[in-house]
Design a protein around this motif. Structure first.
Motif, PDB file in Angstrom:
ATOM      1  N   GLY A  97      44.970  29.910  46.772  1.00  0.00           N
ATOM      2  CA  GLY A  97      44.442  29.164  47.901  1.00  0.00           C
ATOM      3  C   GLY A  97      44.300  29.962  49.179  1.00  0.00           C
ATOM      4  N   GLU A  98      44.683  31.219  49.161  1.00  0.00           N
ATOM      5  CA  GLU A  98      44.614  32.048  50.362  1.00  0.00           C
ATOM      6  C   GLU A  98      43.197  32.585  50.558  1.00  0.00           C
ATOM      7  OE1 GLU A  98      47.255  35.585  52.499  1.00  0.00           O
ATOM      8  OE2 GLU A  98      47.204  35.463  50.308  1.00  0.00           O
ATOM      9  N   VAL A  99      42.781  32.679  51.817  1.00  0.00           N
ATOM     10  CA  VAL A  99      41.499  33.288  52.174  1.00  0.00           C
ATOM     11  C   VAL A  99      41.798  34.592  52.916  1.00  0.00           C
ATOM     12  CG1 VAL A  99      39.344  33.046  53.449  1.00  0.00           C
ATOM     13  CG2 VAL A  99      40.376  31.047  52.342  1.00  0.00           C
ATOM     14  N   VAL A 100      41.406  35.708  52.302  1.00  0.00           N
ATOM     15  CA  VAL A 100      41.675  37.032  52.864  1.00  0.00           C
ATOM     16  C   VAL A 100      40.351  37.694  53.217  1.00  0.00           C
ATOM     17  CG1 VAL A 100      42.620  39.324  52.420  1.00  0.00           C
ATOM     18  CG2 VAL A 100      43.798  37.299  51.535  1.00  0.00           C
TER      19      VAL A 100
ATOM     20  N   ALA B 268      36.458  27.463  52.031  1.00  0.00           N
ATOM     21  CA  ALA B 268      37.799  27.921  52.397  1.00  0.00           C
ATOM     22  C   ALA B 268      38.780  26.764  52.535  1.00  0.00           C
ATOM     23  CB  ALA B 268      37.742  28.717  53.699  1.00  0.00           C
ATOM     24  N   HIS B 269      38.255  25.568  52.693  1.00  0.00           N
ATOM     25  CA  HIS B 269      39.119  24.392  52.873  1.00  0.00           C
ATOM     26  C   HIS B 269      39.322  23.612  51.577  1.00  0.00           C
ATOM     27  CE1 HIS B 269      38.943  25.189  57.130  1.00  0.00           C
ATOM     28  NE2 HIS B 269      37.630  25.103  57.126  1.00  0.00           N
ATOM     29  N   THR B 270      38.839  24.172  50.449  1.00  0.00           N
ATOM     30  CA  THR B 270      38.943  23.456  49.175  1.00  0.00           C
ATOM     31  C   THR B 270      40.116  23.927  48.330  1.00  0.00           C
ATOM     32  OG1 THR B 270      37.499  25.009  47.990  1.00  0.00           O
ATOM     33  CG2 THR B 270      36.429  23.185  49.162  1.00  0.00           C
TER      34      THR B 270
ATOM     35  N   THR C 133      40.870  30.326  46.073  1.00  0.00           N
ATOM     36  CA  THR C 133      41.328  31.650  46.494  1.00  0.00           C
ATOM     37  C   THR C 133      40.107  32.530  46.753  1.00  0.00           C
ATOM     38  OG1 THR C 133      43.272  31.388  45.081  1.00  0.00           O
ATOM     39  CG2 THR C 133      42.781  33.615  45.862  1.00  0.00           C
ATOM     40  N   MET C 134      40.049  33.158  47.906  1.00  0.00           N
ATOM     41  CA  MET C 134      38.869  33.922  48.286  1.00  0.00           C
ATOM     42  C   MET C 134      39.248  35.261  48.917  1.00  0.00           C
ATOM     43  SD  MET C 134      36.768  30.678  49.892  1.00  0.00           S
ATOM     44  CE  MET C 134      35.817  31.701  50.973  1.00  0.00           C
ATOM     45  N   ILE C 135      38.533  36.308  48.516  1.00  0.00           N
ATOM     46  CA  ILE C 135      38.621  37.612  49.170  1.00  0.00           C
ATOM     47  C   ILE C 135      37.218  37.939  49.657  1.00  0.00           C
ATOM     48  CG2 ILE C 135      39.273  40.031  48.975  1.00  0.00           C
ATOM     49  CD1 ILE C 135      40.992  39.318  46.576  1.00  0.00           C
ATOM     50  N   VAL C 136      37.075  38.121  50.970  1.00  0.00           N
ATOM     51  CA  VAL C 136      35.759  38.275  51.571  1.00  0.00           C
ATOM     52  C   VAL C 136      35.684  39.600  52.318  1.00  0.00           C
ATOM     53  CG1 VAL C 136      34.021  37.215  53.053  1.00  0.00           C
ATOM     54  CG2 VAL C 136      35.710  35.765  51.892  1.00  0.00           C
TER      55      VAL C 136
ATOM     56  N   ALA D  89      39.410  32.402  41.526  1.00  0.00           N
ATOM     57  CA  ALA D  89      39.238  33.183  42.750  1.00  0.00           C
ATOM     58  C   ALA D  89      37.788  33.618  42.858  1.00  0.00           C
ATOM     59  CB  ALA D  89      40.160  34.400  42.750  1.00  0.00           C
ATOM     60  N   LEU D  90      37.316  33.759  44.079  1.00  0.00           N
ATOM     61  CA  LEU D  90      35.939  34.174  44.319  1.00  0.00           C
ATOM     62  C   LEU D  90      35.945  35.352  45.283  1.00  0.00           C
ATOM     63  CD1 LEU D  90      33.206  33.297  43.296  1.00  0.00           C
ATOM     64  CD2 LEU D  90      33.070  31.624  45.148  1.00  0.00           C
ATOM     65  N   LEU D  91      35.243  36.407  44.893  1.00  0.00           N
ATOM     66  CA  LEU D  91      35.133  37.613  45.702  1.00  0.00           C
ATOM     67  C   LEU D  91      33.752  37.658  46.334  1.00  0.00           C
ATOM     68  CD1 LEU D  91      36.555  40.157  43.058  1.00  0.00           C
ATOM     69  CD2 LEU D  91      37.832  38.652  44.596  1.00  0.00           C
TER      70      LEU D  91
END
Length: 244
Positions: A29-32, A185-187, A190-193, A159-161
């Motif tokens: 669930g983290e957005v980095v 990002a609010h769903t 997990t995201m790495i951008v 996760a989505l990159l």
């Protein structure tokens, strides 16, 4: 729970070391957001996480398992860790709807009906429900990128990159794409951008990672990294962005 972790990750092209021992742990669930100058290793790092580039050494862990180990099912891993590219990579000979269905039927083994239902739902999420029968060439760059995001979501990733998802867009199209990514990002995804959009990194990320010369030079909460940089390298980088 840690979803993705890299340990002492190295990548060398010929005699050119691009990654020089990168350690990163990303929780569920983290957005980095990963920032840094061109050539700092950001995109190579992302491609190594998704195994589009094979690391020279080190570990890539997915939920605790090293995906680089012999015998690990890489295809299953790629199903769970999606990627959105700079240049969209849509299938030019398929409609928007077909682009979002094909991976579901071919890779996930879904029925046509289930794939269509998911595709319609995700295209609605990115604001393209009215364009399902359009061909990619008839869409703006921003719309094509939103199709690419919907297509990635249809694969139901853990996760989505995102590899600089707005860098190929005209300035007026950037906002729509960032708005879609921000809503994701609010769903709990997990995201790495990897991004040059400092306002996005500041407002949406749980953590900002600054890469320099193939290593993570600084990381922390957005307000700490962007408003109180500890290193001269980061201060110099941020000075180019007057909106931060």
């Amino acid at each position: 729970m840690t979803v993705i972790e890299t340990k002492n990750l190295h990548k060398t092209f010929g005699e050119n070391p691009v990654l020089k021992g990168v350690d990163l742990s990303v929780e569920q669930g983290e957005v980095v957001s990963i920032i840094g100058s061109s050539g700092s290793g950001k995109s190579t790092f992302l491609r190594c996480i998704n195994l589009l580039e094979w690391p020279t050494s080190g570990q890539v862990l997915y939920k605790g398992d090293d995906v680089l180990q012999k015998g690990y099912n890489i295809n299953n891993y790629r199903k769970k860790v999606g990627m959105v590219f700079q240049q969209f990579h849509l299938f030019a000979n398929m409609t928007v709807l077909q682009n979002c269905m094909v991976g579901q039927t071919k890779v996930l083994g879904k029925s046509e009906a289930a794939a269509k239902e998911s595709a319609l739902r995700n295209l609605e999420t990115v604001g393209l429900g009215r364009h399902i029968n359009a061909m990619p060439r008839h869409l703006s760059g921003g719309m094509q990128q939103r199709v690419a995001i919907a297509r990635a979501l249809c694969m139901e990733p853990d996760a989505l990159l995102f590899d600089e998802p707005t860098s190929a867009l005209d300035p007026e199209m950037v906002g729509d794409v960032l708005e879609v990514i921000s809503s994701l990002a609010h769903t709990g995804l997990t995201m790495i951008v990897v991004t040059h959009e400092m306002a996005f990194a500041r407002d949406v990320s749980d953590r900002v990672v600054f890469m320099h010369n193939g290593v993570i030079a600084e990381q922390g909460k957005p307000e700490d990294v962007l408003k109180n940089p500890q290193s001269e390298r980061l201060r110099e980088f941020l000075s180019r962005f007057l909106n931060v």
